[in-house]
Motif scaffolding. Structure first.
Motif: not given
Ligand code: FA5
Ligand code: MG
Length: 428
Positions: A242-245, A262-265
């Motif tokens: 999951e990614m966001r700009w 999104y990595f490790k909450e």
């Protein structure tokens, strides 16, 4: 840079040198640029590369300590920083940073049929012009201060980002390139900050035919292509994530973005990027074209991909660290060999006007080197007379062995002495 330690504990929501839009700290030593050092480079690619390569040990020629560390108020490079020059962790294929660099190369080679030129041993000693002016960093920008950047002399710095090479590479005729290198910043101390880290710069120029066919304007086309490229890279490295700009500011791009994963909450910032300011293209022989650029932090990505808990580990020669990684093995999880106990020591003093946390951290690192894990402001008050007191907690911990009480007390005494003499504060 940041005074509140709780901010440091949030991995990857780090300080960003180029996000401050209107910092107006005065610059004691910042003299106007003299063009001599940087711009004598030839347009001929081969010649140019030689002149850069020969600057460090890389090209066979050594830089001496006297070239970098001088007892002069316009020089703020300590010995422990000098000792990192030429280490080039990113060029070791068995090192997590080298493995990551190669994985990114692979993505670009595959998706852009080897169109990107790859440079990874450009000299980290650059002119003020290269590091700041060429990428439109304003005269009063905080990143230019002696508090944030390592100056060799008033016109020469250790690059604080790989963007320092954009303009010259453009002038030399490069239009698609990846520049990987060690970068240097005076900063606070904790598990995700180290005064030397590694960045990879990406740059791509488009000619009018490329965006005209799309029906989009040049800027929107470039921004869309940039995002597509970097989303693809993130998937190549992390799999389905999951990614966001996030919109942001850099002096050299507009619009500017950061990519968070999104990595490790947690949302973590992995890179800055944007559509290159037209002025940079105009000045460097590309007036009719548009471009995008990005700069990503290799340690940040590698800490996540390999589960490396402390940024100091990248510099470890301990076999228990180095033997865990091998060429081409992206994302092997690091197994901590042991965690030795930390030892905390506090130091309190009345600060003066010129006191900064970066200066304190520099003193502590000068004494304790990689035995210091964190320097954290734990108390801060101003008395009725207007005097301000700071109390810092220093965490000492070796990654490799247990420290003795004597050893730590010795370090702490040296720190106290130097803090008093060098920073001219009054110990309480
Ligand atoms: C820059 O350095 C810009 N030159 C990036 C850029 C290039 C933007 C081209 C637009 C176009 P920033 O200071 O945010 O930006 O650093 C970029 C990345 O380096 C960060 O996203 C982070 O991953 C990494 N980074 C920054 N500071 C540190 C640090 N102290 N320790 C480790 N990694 C860091
Ligand atoms: Mg940033």
């Amino acid at each position: 840079m940041m005074m509140i330690s709780s901010m440091h504990t949030t991995l990857f929501v780090g300080t960003s040198l180029f996000r401050h839009t209107n910092s107006l700290r005065t610059l004691k030593f910042c003299l106007p640029f003299s063009s001599s050092a940087a711009s004598s480079l030839s347009i001929d690619k081969k010649k140019w590369r030689q002149s850069v390569f020969s600057a460090l040990e890389v090209g066979g020629v050594k830089i001496t300590r006297q070239d970098v560390v001088r007892d002069d108020p316009t020089n703020n490079v300590p010995d422990n920083i000098f000792s990192k020059l030429g280490m080039q962790l990113h060029r070791r294929n068995q090192h997590p940073l080298g493995i990551l660099k190669n994985a990114i190369y692979e993505y670009f080679d595959t998706n852009y049929s080897n169109k990107f030129n790859k440079l990874d041993d450009l000299c980290p000693i650059v002119s003020l012009k290269q590091n700041f002016d060429d990428v439109l960093v304003p005269e009063d920008h905080v990143s230019r201060s002696y508090n944030d950047t390592y100056y060799i002399d008033p016109q020469t710095v250790l690059r604080c980002h790989t963007s320092a090479h954009q303009a010259e590479l453009l002038r030399s005729g490069y239009t698609h390139f990846l520049v990987t290198g060690d970068v240097y910043r005076r900063d606070s101390i904790d598990s995700t900050h180290y005064p030397v880290f590694h960045q990879m710069e990406g740059f791509r120029v488009f000619v009018p035919e490329e965006w005209e066919a799309s029906g989009m304007d040049a800027t929107s086309f470039s921004a869309a292509d940039l995002k597509k490229c970097l989303e693809g890279l993130a998937r190549h490295l992390f799999g389905d994530v999951e990614m966001r700009w996030v919109d942001t500011y850099f002096p050299f791009t507009n619009p500017s973005f950061e990519l968070e994963i999104y990595f490790k909450e947690k949302w973590l910032e992995v890179l800055g990027c944007g559509v290159t300011e037209q002025e940079i293209l105009n000045r460097n022989g590309q007036p009719n074209n548009v471009a995008w650029a990005f700069g990503l932090g290799l340690e940040r990505l590698a800490m996540v991909l390999f589960d490396i808990p402390d940024i100091r580990l990248f510099w470890s020669n301990d076999e228990r660290f180095t033997s865990q990684f091998s060429k081409g093995q992206l994302g092997v999880k690091f197994k901590p060999y042991s965690k030795y106990p930390p030892c905390y020591k506090d130091i309190s003093f009345w600060i003066n006007e010129s006191f900064t946390e970066n200066n304190l951290c520099e003193v502590v690192r000068g004494v304790a080197g990689d035995l210091v894990e964190e320097v954290q402001l734990i108390d801060n008050f101003t008395n009725k007379k207007g005097m301000t007191s700071h109390c810092y907690r220093i965490a000492y911990r070796s990654m490799e062995r247990s420290l003795t009480d004597d050893e730590i007390n010795d370090l702490q005494w040296k720190v106290r002495e130097l803090v008093q003499n060098k920073l001219e504060v009054v110990i309480r």
